[in-house]
Scaffold this active site. Structure first.
Site, short mmCIF file in Angstrom:
data_model
loop_
_atom_site.label_atom_id
_atom_site.label_comp_id
_atom_site.label_asym_id
_atom_site.label_seq_id
_atom_site.Cartn_x
_atom_site.Cartn_y
_atom_site.Cartn_z
N HIS A 1 0.84 -1.21 0.00
CA HIS A 1 0.00 0.00 0.00
C HIS A 1 0.87 1.26 0.00
O HIS A 1 0.60 2.23 -0.70
CB HIS A 1 -0.88 0.05 1.25
CG HIS A 1 -1.86 -1.06 1.39
ND1 HIS A 1 -1.75 -2.03 2.37
CD2 HIS A 1 -2.98 -1.37 0.71
CE1 HIS A 1 -2.76 -2.88 2.28
NE2 HIS A 1 -3.53 -2.50 1.27
N GLY B 1 -2.57 -1.63 -7.44
CA GLY B 1 -1.44 -2.55 -7.43
C GLY B 1 -1.60 -3.67 -8.45
O GLY B 1 -2.70 -4.18 -8.65
N MET C 1 2.93 -9.34 -0.60
CA MET C 1 2.34 -8.75 0.61
C MET C 1 0.84 -8.65 0.46
O MET C 1 0.32 -8.34 -0.62
CB MET C 1 2.93 -7.37 0.85
CG MET C 1 4.35 -7.44 1.32
SD MET C 1 4.89 -5.83 1.91
CE MET C 1 6.58 -6.21 2.30
P1 AMP Z 1 -6.50 -3.71 -0.53
O1 AMP Z 1 -6.31 -2.91 0.72
O2 AMP Z 1 -6.07 -5.12 -0.40
O3 AMP Z 1 -7.86 -3.52 -1.14
O4 AMP Z 1 -5.47 -3.09 -1.57
C1 AMP Z 1 -5.45 -1.73 -1.88
C2 AMP Z 1 -4.52 -1.49 -3.04
O5 AMP Z 1 -3.22 -1.95 -2.70
C3 AMP Z 1 -4.93 -2.27 -4.31
O6 AMP Z 1 -4.70 -1.44 -5.44
C4 AMP Z 1 -4.00 -3.44 -4.29
O7 AMP Z 1 -3.73 -3.97 -5.57
C5 AMP Z 1 -2.74 -2.82 -3.71
N1 AMP Z 1 -1.87 -3.85 -3.15
C6 AMP Z 1 -2.19 -4.82 -2.27
N2 AMP Z 1 -1.13 -5.61 -2.02
C7 AMP Z 1 -0.11 -5.14 -2.78
C8 AMP Z 1 1.24 -5.53 -2.99
N3 AMP Z 1 1.77 -6.57 -2.35
N4 AMP Z 1 1.99 -4.81 -3.85
C9 AMP Z 1 1.47 -3.74 -4.51
N5 AMP Z 1 0.20 -3.32 -4.35
C10 AMP Z 1 -0.58 -4.00 -3.51
#
Ligand code: AMP
Length: 285
Positions: free
Chosen positions: A37, A147, A184
């Site tokens: 994030h 991401g 992650m």
């Molecule tokens: P989430 O909180 O899981 O909904 O993720 C929020 C944003 O963070 C989304 O755009 C995800 O794709 C991105 N994201 C989650 N994990 C990762 C990671 N390991 N590397 C890069 N971006 C990530």
């Protein structure tokens, strides 16, 4: 760093910032932040004047049997981390404001939401596109960073943005991994030490697949079989899918010729993990 909880205040702030000529970069999240994030915040910072991050565990993207209630939450820690990584505004809305009764409007992208994660989570992307469309109308960004970890989600949002003429540039940032290769994820906190160890097979299988392509493998079916066999060596792994698709539009691929996405999902115990790799065959040669 400012913390905003009301939709009206967020919209007023966005209006003021835009009137002052500021470019707003937006990072939507469900919180419980990790380095993945934070890398999106940093990416947004290099491309905009003001970075807004939202924290909202969106109920409409979870099926009734999924982990909405159990999803990890730690807003205080999230705010501290966000402020240390270039975030200017954290937007933390309440569900009764986001989905006031009666709530009747949803955004749905067709076709590309029925495959990969959409096959086993049929209502998921409808929830994602609905909340992202709403957040775009509240935060009013010129740019939003997603991401590659959730590559299908990023492409679905790009499609929605084009189809509905949102004036927002969608940027896809690379996957951030632990030092041992595990992608992650906030959900990694559910894994037992043994499950976490076994889950390393996901990234290793993707790297093995890339190596196979480098060695000349071009048959997608055969490569998928090798990946599945590799993952099945781990007793805790229960495969949801392993797919090889065109990285531009998620269309199925038989011959691996151009830019392909190898995407997979598997459960380790109760925890469903996803991972992917993009292999540009032309760049390998
Ligand atoms: P989430 O909180 O899981 O909904 O993720 C929020 C944003 O963070 C989304 O755009 C995800 O794709 C991105 N994201 C989650 N994990 C990762 C990671 N390991 N590397 C890069 N971006 C990530």
């Amino acid at each position: 760093m400012k913390i905003i909880m009301s939709i009206e205040e967020m919209q007023n702030s966005a209006n003021r910032l835009r009137a002052a000529g500021k470019k707003i970069g937006f990072v939507p999240t469900m919180g419980f932040l990790h380095q993945g994030h934070l890398s999106l915040l940093e990416e947004a910072k290099t491309r905009s004047d003001i970075v807004v991050m939202s924290i909202y565990v969106n109920p409409t993207q979870f099926a009734p049997n999924e982990d909405f209630e159990a999803y990890p939450r730690d807003t205080e820690r999230d705010c501290k981390l966000a402020s240390q990584h270039g975030c200017d505004i954290v937007f933390i809305p309440e569900s009764d404001q986001i989905y006031p009764e009666p709530y009747l409007t949803y955004v749905e992208v067709e076709k590309m939401t029925r495959i990969l994660c959409g096959a086993s989570r049929p209502a998921h992307f409808r929830g994602v596109t609905t909340i992202v469309a709403k957040l775009f109308n509240i935060v009013k960004p010129q740019l939003a960073v997603f991401g590659q970890k959730d590559y299908q989600q990023a492409l679905v949002i790009q499609q929605m943005t084009r189809d509905l003429n949102f004036d927002v540039e969608i940027v896809i940032a690379p996957i951030v991994r632990e030092s041992d290769g595990l992608a992650m994820s906030s959900r990694n906190s559910y894994l037992s030490p043994d499950e976490r160890q076994q889950a390393l097979v996901l990234n290793r299988s993707l790297l093995m697949a890339k190596q196979e392509i480098l060695s000349g493998e071009r048959d997608a079916e055969s490569l998928k079989r090798k990946i599945r066999a590799n993952i099945r060596q781990k007793p805790a792994a229960e495969i949801d899918y392993v797919e090889i698709v065109d990285a531009r539009n998620l269309d199925p691929v038989k011959d691996i010729q151009h830019n392909v996405l190898i995407a997979l999902a598997a459960k380790f115990g109760k925890t469903r993990l996803i991972d992917n790799i993009i292999v540009d065959v032309e760049k390998l040669i």
